[in-house]
Design a protein around this motif. Sequence first.
Motif, PDB file in Angstrom:
ATOM      1  N   UNK A  50      24.277  24.837 -24.023  1.00 27.63           N
ATOM      2  CA  UNK A  50      23.265  25.875 -24.164  1.00 27.63           C
ATOM      3  C   UNK A  50      23.402  26.878 -23.023  1.00 27.63           C
ATOM      4  N   UNK A  51      23.154  28.160 -23.327  1.00 26.97           N
ATOM      5  CA  UNK A  51      23.236  29.182 -22.281  1.00 26.97           C
ATOM      6  C   UNK A  51      21.878  29.276 -21.575  1.00 26.97           C
ATOM      7  N   UNK A  52      21.869  29.000 -20.276  1.00 28.36           N
ATOM      8  CA  UNK A  52      20.638  29.054 -19.490  1.00 28.36           C
ATOM      9  C   UNK A  52      20.586  30.354 -18.685  1.00 28.36           C
ATOM     10  N   UNK A  53      19.370  30.858 -18.506  1.00 29.68           N
ATOM     11  CA  UNK A  53      19.188  32.069 -17.723  1.00 29.68           C
ATOM     12  C   UNK A  53      19.077  31.780 -16.234  1.00 29.68           C
ATOM     13  N   UNK A  54      18.875  30.483 -15.911  1.00 34.42           N
ATOM     14  CA  UNK A  54      18.698  30.097 -14.512  1.00 34.42           C
ATOM     15  C   UNK A  54      18.843  28.587 -14.378  1.00 34.42           C
ATOM     16  N   UNK A  55      19.480  28.153 -13.285  1.00 32.11           N
ATOM     17  CA  UNK A  55      19.544  26.739 -12.924  1.00 32.11           C
ATOM     18  C   UNK A  55      18.806  26.567 -11.604  1.00 32.11           C
ATOM     19  N   UNK A  56      17.876  25.596 -11.568  1.00 38.11           N
ATOM     20  CA  UNK A  56      17.185  25.245 -10.326  1.00 38.11           C
ATOM     21  C   UNK A  56      17.570  23.813 -10.041  1.00 38.11           C
ATOM     22  N   UNK A  57      18.375  23.590  -8.996  1.00 40.83           N
ATOM     23  CA  UNK A  57      18.937  22.261  -8.759  1.00 40.83           C
ATOM     24  C   UNK A  57      18.637  21.740  -7.361  1.00 40.83           C
ATOM     25  N   UNK A  58      18.326  20.450  -7.310  1.00 36.85           N
ATOM     26  CA  UNK A  58      18.188  19.773  -6.023  1.00 36.85           C
ATOM     27  C   UNK A  58      19.572  19.630  -5.391  1.00 36.85           C
ATOM     28  N   UNK A  59      19.616  19.575  -4.091  1.00 35.14           N
ATOM     29  CA  UNK A  59      20.898  19.389  -3.396  1.00 35.14           C
ATOM     30  C   UNK A  59      21.297  17.919  -3.426  1.00 35.14           C
ATOM     31  N   UNK A  60      20.360  17.031  -3.076  1.00 35.45           N
ATOM     32  CA  UNK A  60      20.669  15.607  -2.904  1.00 35.45           C
ATOM     33  C   UNK A  60      20.459  14.823  -4.189  1.00 35.45           C
ATOM     34  N   UNK A  61      21.557  14.474  -4.846  1.00 35.73           N
ATOM     35  CA  UNK A  61      21.516  13.657  -6.050  1.00 35.73           C
ATOM     36  C   UNK A  61      22.766  12.793  -6.083  1.00 35.73           C
ATOM     37  N   UNK A  62      22.712  11.742  -6.878  1.00 30.98           N
ATOM     38  CA  UNK A  62      23.875  10.876  -7.114  1.00 30.98           C
ATOM     39  C   UNK A  62      24.138  10.841  -8.603  1.00 30.98           C
ATOM     40  N   UNK A  63      25.331  10.703  -9.104  1.00 31.25           N
ATOM     41  CA  UNK A  63      26.592  10.710  -8.354  1.00 31.25           C
ATOM     42  C   UNK A  63      27.108  12.112  -8.037  1.00 31.25           C
ATOM     43  N   UNK A  82      25.965  32.311 -14.158  1.00 33.75           N
ATOM     44  CA  UNK A  82      24.623  31.747 -14.317  1.00 33.75           C
ATOM     45  C   UNK A  82      23.900  31.754 -12.971  1.00 33.75           C
ATOM     46  N   UNK A  83      22.722  32.394 -12.905  1.00 32.06           N
ATOM     47  CA  UNK A  83      21.956  32.364 -11.650  1.00 32.06           C
ATOM     48  C   UNK A  83      21.621  30.928 -11.238  1.00 32.06           C
ATOM     49  N   UNK A  84      21.710  30.652  -9.939  1.00 37.31           N
ATOM     50  CA  UNK A  84      21.591  29.276  -9.451  1.00 37.31           C
ATOM     51  C   UNK A  84      20.746  29.264  -8.184  1.00 37.31           C
ATOM     52  N   UNK A  85      19.633  28.521  -8.219  1.00 29.59           N
ATOM     53  CA  UNK A  85      18.783  28.351  -7.038  1.00 29.59           C
ATOM     54  C   UNK A  85      18.890  26.901  -6.586  1.00 29.59           C
ATOM     55  N   UNK A  86      19.200  26.702  -5.311  1.00 27.99           N
ATOM     56  CA  UNK A  86      19.312  25.354  -4.748  1.00 27.99           C
ATOM     57  C   UNK A  86      17.992  24.980  -4.096  1.00 27.99           C
ATOM     58  N   UNK A  87      17.550  23.740  -4.344  1.00 34.35           N
ATOM     59  CA  UNK A  87      16.312  23.220  -3.767  1.00 34.35           C
ATOM     60  C   UNK A  87      16.680  22.050  -2.865  1.00 34.35           C
ATOM     61  N   UNK A  88      16.096  22.020  -1.683  1.00 37.66           N
ATOM     62  CA  UNK A  88      16.378  20.906  -0.786  1.00 37.66           C
ATOM     63  C   UNK A  88      15.200  20.639   0.137  1.00 37.66           C
ATOM     64  N   UNK A  89      15.137  19.426   0.646  1.00 40.56           N
ATOM     65  CA  UNK A  89      14.102  19.074   1.607  1.00 40.56           C
ATOM     66  C   UNK A  89      14.545  19.427   3.024  1.00 40.56           C
ATOM     67  N   UNK A  90      15.828  19.745   3.171  1.00 41.48           N
ATOM     68  CA  UNK A  90      16.375  20.042   4.491  1.00 41.48           C
ATOM     69  C   UNK A  90      16.762  21.518   4.564  1.00 41.48           C
ATOM     70  N   UNK A  91      16.547  22.108   5.713  1.00 33.86           N
ATOM     71  CA  UNK A  91      16.964  23.505   5.881  1.00 33.86           C
ATOM     72  C   UNK A  91      18.100  23.587   6.890  1.00 33.86           C
ATOM     73  N   UNK A  92      19.046  22.632   6.780  1.00 36.15           N
ATOM     74  CA  UNK A  92      20.177  22.631   7.698  1.00 36.15           C
ATOM     75  C   UNK A  92      20.991  23.904   7.517  1.00 36.15           C
ATOM     76  N   UNK A  93      21.267  24.553   8.641  1.00 35.46           N
ATOM     77  CA  UNK A  93      22.016  25.807   8.600  1.00 35.46           C
ATOM     78  C   UNK A  93      23.365  25.626   7.920  1.00 35.46           C
ATOM     79  N   UNK A  94      24.046  24.490   8.193  1.00 35.60           N
ATOM     80  CA  UNK A  94      25.377  24.300   7.606  1.00 35.60           C
ATOM     81  C   UNK A  94      25.304  24.143   6.088  1.00 35.60           C
TER      82      UNK A  94
END
Length: 127
Positions: A50-63, A82-94
Motif C-alpha cells: 500500500x502507498x502511505x503518505x507518511x511513516x512514523x516509526x520507533x527507533x528501537x525495535x527487534x529484529x 515516502x515521508x518518514x518521521x523517527x520516534x525515539x525515547x533518546x535524543x542522542x546526537x549521534x
Amino acid sequence: MALDLSMPILVVDDYQTMVRIIRNLLKQLGFEDVDDASDGTGALAKLKQKKYGLVISDWNMEPMTGYELLRHVRADDALRTTPFIMVTAESKTENVIAAKKAGVNNYIVKPFNAQTLKTKIEAVCGA
C-alpha cells in the motif's frame, strides 16, 4: 495549505501501548487511515502492499530497527520518497545525525503531544 487528513499513515512500534497512543493522537488531529506494524520487517511488507503518505516509526525495535527500516525505505526506488518521521525515547546526537544522513524527514523525542506531532507532520508534509 492544510494537511491532507485522508493520507494513509503507517505507525511502526513494537510496543502496542505506544502504537495506541500515536493512533489516538493522529485521530485527535483528524487522520482516519492509520495502519500499524510491530517492527521494520512487518512495516516493509505493508509498504510494498500500500502507498502511505507518511511513516512514523520507533527507533528501537527487534529484529529490524526503525533506523534499518529507514535505510531500506530510502534504498527502494518505489518507497524512497515516502515521508518518514523517527520516534525515539533518546535524543542522542549521534542517532539524530545518523537518521538525518539516512534520509529521515523529521525526528520526535518521546514523550510528545498532539501539537508536537502536528507540527512535525506539517513540517514533513509541507502544510
